[in-house]
Motif scaffolding. Structure first.
Motif, mmCIF file in Angstrom:
data_model
loop_
_atom_site.group_PDB
_atom_site.id
_atom_site.type_symbol
_atom_site.label_atom_id
_atom_site.label_comp_id
_atom_site.label_asym_id
_atom_site.label_seq_id
_atom_site.Cartn_x
_atom_site.Cartn_y
_atom_site.Cartn_z
ATOM 1 N N GLY A 400 0.805 -1.218 0.000
ATOM 2 C CA GLY A 400 0.000 0.000 0.000
ATOM 3 C C GLY A 400 0.833 1.259 0.000
ATOM 4 O O GLY A 400 2.065 1.206 0.068
ATOM 5 N N LEU A 401 0.141 2.370 -0.081
ATOM 6 C CA LEU A 401 0.793 3.669 -0.149
ATOM 7 C C LEU A 401 0.228 4.611 0.908
ATOM 8 O O LEU A 401 -0.973 4.900 0.911
ATOM 9 N N GLY A 402 1.108 5.103 1.769
ATOM 10 C CA GLY A 402 0.711 6.117 2.748
ATOM 11 C C GLY A 402 0.898 7.498 2.130
ATOM 12 O O GLY A 402 1.978 7.805 1.627
ATOM 13 N N ARG A 418 -2.764 6.941 -5.377
ATOM 14 C CA ARG A 418 -2.987 5.637 -4.733
ATOM 15 C C ARG A 418 -3.439 4.617 -5.776
ATOM 16 O O ARG A 418 -3.006 3.466 -5.771
ATOM 17 N N ILE A 419 -4.296 5.070 -6.656
ATOM 18 C CA ILE A 419 -4.762 4.190 -7.742
ATOM 19 C C ILE A 419 -3.577 3.760 -8.610
ATOM 20 O O ILE A 419 -3.442 2.583 -8.953
ATOM 21 N N GLY A 463 -5.965 4.527 3.110
ATOM 22 C CA GLY A 463 -7.293 4.004 2.820
ATOM 23 C C GLY A 463 -7.908 4.364 1.485
ATOM 24 O O GLY A 463 -7.549 5.357 0.842
ATOM 25 N N MET A 464 -8.877 3.544 1.108
ATOM 26 C CA MET A 464 -9.817 3.886 0.037
ATOM 27 C C MET A 464 -11.066 4.474 0.684
ATOM 28 O O MET A 464 -11.938 5.014 0.032
ATOM 29 N N ILE A 465 -11.125 4.266 2.001
ATOM 30 C CA ILE A 465 -12.200 4.866 2.790
ATOM 31 C C ILE A 465 -11.547 5.918 3.689
ATOM 32 O O ILE A 465 -10.595 5.613 4.420
ATOM 33 N N TYR A 466 -12.027 7.144 3.586
ATOM 34 C CA TYR A 466 -11.480 8.242 4.370
ATOM 35 C C TYR A 466 -12.115 8.237 5.756
ATOM 36 O O TYR A 466 -13.307 7.992 5.906
ATOM 37 N N ARG A 481 -16.077 7.662 0.875
ATOM 38 C CA ARG A 481 -15.390 6.909 -0.179
ATOM 39 C C ARG A 481 -14.479 7.824 -0.991
ATOM 40 O O ARG A 481 -14.906 8.877 -1.434
ATOM 41 N N LYS A 482 -13.226 7.379 -1.169
ATOM 42 C CA LYS A 482 -12.309 8.126 -2.042
ATOM 43 C C LYS A 482 -12.445 7.564 -3.462
ATOM 44 O O LYS A 482 -13.073 6.513 -3.668
ATOM 45 N N LYS A 483 -11.807 8.216 -4.419
ATOM 46 C CA LYS A 483 -11.858 7.723 -5.803
ATOM 47 C C LYS A 483 -11.334 6.280 -5.889
ATOM 48 O O LYS A 483 -11.858 5.453 -6.644
ATOM 49 N N SER A 484 -10.298 5.970 -5.098
ATOM 50 C CA SER A 484 -9.709 4.620 -5.140
ATOM 51 C C SER A 484 -10.699 3.540 -4.703
ATOM 52 O O SER A 484 -10.546 2.371 -5.066
ATOM 53 N N PHE A 485 -11.697 3.927 -3.945
ATOM 54 C CA PHE A 485 -12.733 2.971 -3.514
ATOM 55 C C PHE A 485 -13.395 2.345 -4.754
ATOM 56 O O PHE A 485 -13.548 1.135 -4.862
#
Ligand code: P53
Length: 499
Positions: A400-402, A418-419, A463-466, A481-485
């Motif tokens: 993952g990416l922080g 992140r995507i 996260g993909m969830i903020y 929900r972020k775009k990556s979600f």
């Protein structure tokens, strides 16, 4: 190329109790070492001269722990609050289900089950909490994968026995493992013993409950500071604890499987100088060592010289080697974040750098805001090398990416970085599987924003969830929900074809 992900591939996410649950003193839970991991912001790193952006969460000297107990108001201890998953698990799991998760990696907080780690009876309220979480996951067809110990040794065992430096803690761990493996038989098929077991060396306090003598280690990730004898003895004790848990699981539930968990450090040489290759070999040994023991059931040949020449003497009980042999794990798991550059350190005896973030920069690779290199091809390399070495099924227990996230003018988080990270890594995972590597699942680290392990920051979001909460616990804790979600949801729905 054609899609190579096997049917029933386990897509999902990974978390740890101490980084999400909060409720540190609710439900009969006892204190754990993670409750004494302080917030280390960028300002603190700069002020205290941390050599890089990743620092260990080894708060502990006895004095610091005592002061945190006496004056908690003077300390920022974010793992105590987590993201409140203890109360929000239903909502959070519903969001994981919406993304289509097949697997959810989580850990059990040992001190929720045995508040002191070694109490005569388990705490029923703690056991009921995980019953509820597992039931909730199964409601949506999500398979739990459960880490028995993820950087949160019960504090009592740390203070009284120096954690896994003592065999007492090994016994306590095996009893705890037996208790939960029996209780959740049929609900949990996949188990892991110790999270990133190699972190014993760099974060002895939180991961193993070991309080090193004297001053707390400085803000540097060099695992070889401090007492090597003590650290490698602790490692040995954890190997034995892990092997005993494997044996018990096989007795309790022959259907269930136990994995290891290694923080994989893939190393490149700085140059084509043979000496640099030698350093890579040494460093690799220091990383493979943990999985060599846990997967092959014996100490590898190359540690003997290192132990001898550094006066490290591992005390063993008569059955230990047999226990290790009989307690090899069923599958291999790794966390993969980055790759490292190695330069010869001028000694024919291994002198490992052992740093979690290399101080030599790779000019070919971009870095995260926390200085972690981004290297998807290294992921394919590492997967091939692991499979080559162990020939056991592999599960990616973390990747993952922080990053720092910002809302745009419409109130959305467009986390394309992140995507991009995910796409590139899943692409290389697909290549590795096409190469013939047997991988059965992929868990994104921190699918919901959580407290950073290394620094206890909230700002470092995976996260993909903020989660609306800052480093100091301010905010509504509302999930969004972020775009990556939506990206991950699509990716899972297509079984990795839609990248
Ligand atoms: P944070 C070191 C290097 C790579 C991963 O880390 C590491 C560590 C040890 O801190 O830990 C794993 O939160 C760990 C997780 C952790 C995650 O990586 O420091 O298993 O608990 O949150 C990411 O950014």
């Amino acid at each position: 190329m054609t899609n190579t992900f096997p049917e029933n591939f386990l897509w999902g996410g990974a978390t740890a109790a101490n980084q999400i649950e909060g409720a540190w003193d609710e439900g009969g839970r006892g204190p754990a070492t993670s409750d004494f991991a302080r917030l280390i912001t960028k300002e603190i790193r700069d002020a205290e001269g941390a050599f890089d952006t990743h620092v260990p969460h080894n708060a502990a000297s006895r004095e610091m722990v005592a002061d945190m107990k006496a004056h908690p108001e003077n300390w920022e201890l974010p793992k105590r609050r987590g993201i409140d998953f203890y109360h929000t698990y239903q909502e959070d799991i519903r969001l994981f289900a919406e993304m289509g998760f097949k697997v959810f990696r989580m850990s059990i907080s040992w001190s929720r089950i045995f508040p002191k780690g070694d109490d005569p009876q388990p705490n029923e309220e703690g056991l009921l909490f995980y019953d509820a979480v597992f039931d909730e996951l199964h409601k949506y067809g999500i398979e739990p994968m459960v880490t028995l110990s993820h950087f949160d040794t019960p504090l009592h065992l740390a203070e009284t026995y120096n954690g896994f430096a003592s065999r007492h803690t090994v016994q306590a761990f095996v009893r705890y493992a037996e208790t939960v493996m029996k209780r959740y038989k049929g609900k949990v098929k996949y188990w892991l013993t110790f999270n990133e077991i190699n972190n014993v060396l760099s974060n002895p306090f939180t991961s193993s409950g070991v309080i090193l003598g004297g001053a707390p280690e400085p803000l540097s990730c060099n695992p070889y500071l401090g007492n090597w004898q003590l650290k490698f003895q602790t490692v040995h004790n954890q190997f034995v604890a892990s092997a005993l848990a494997v044996k018990k699981l096989h007795e309790i539930d022959p259907e269930a499987k136990m994995g290891n968990m290694l923080c994989r450090l893939e190393n490149y040489a700085e140059s084509c100088k043979p000496e640099d290759q030698l350093q890579v070999m040494f460093e690799d040994h220091f990383n493979w060592f943990f999985t060599d023991v846990q997967a092959n059931g014996e100490y590898p040949y190359y540690m003997k010289r290192f132990f001898d020449e550094n006066n490290i003497h591992i005390e063993m009980e008569p059955d230990d080697l047999k226990i290790l042999k009989d307690g090899a794990v069923d599958f291999i798991t790794i966390s993969y974040y980055m790759t490292y550059i190695m330069r010869y350190k001028g000694s024919p005896v291994p002198q490992p750098t052992g740093r979690l973030v290399s101080d030599i920069k790779n000019p070919y690779l971009p870095k995260s805001e926390w200085g972690w290199t981004i290297d998807p091809i290294g992921f394919r390399v590492t997967l091939n090398r692991i499979y080559d070495r162990y020939h056991k099924p592999i599960f990616i227990s973390e990747n993952g990416l922080g990053a720092v996230d910002h809302f745009d003018e419409n109130g959305h988080i467009q986390d394309d970085y992140r995507i991009d990270y995910m796409r590139a890594h899943v692409e290389q995972l697909r290549e590795a599987i096409a190469d013939g590597v047997d991988v059965f699942g992929y868990a994104w680290w921190g699918p919901i924003d959580l407290i950073s392990s290394g620094t206890s920051e909230m700002t470092k979001r995976y996260g993909m969830i903020y989660v609306d909460q800052d480093d100091y616990g301010r905010g509504s804790k509302k999930r969004s929900r972020k775009k990556s979600f939506y990206y991950y949801k699509k990716l899972i729905a297509s079984n990795g074809a839609d990248l």
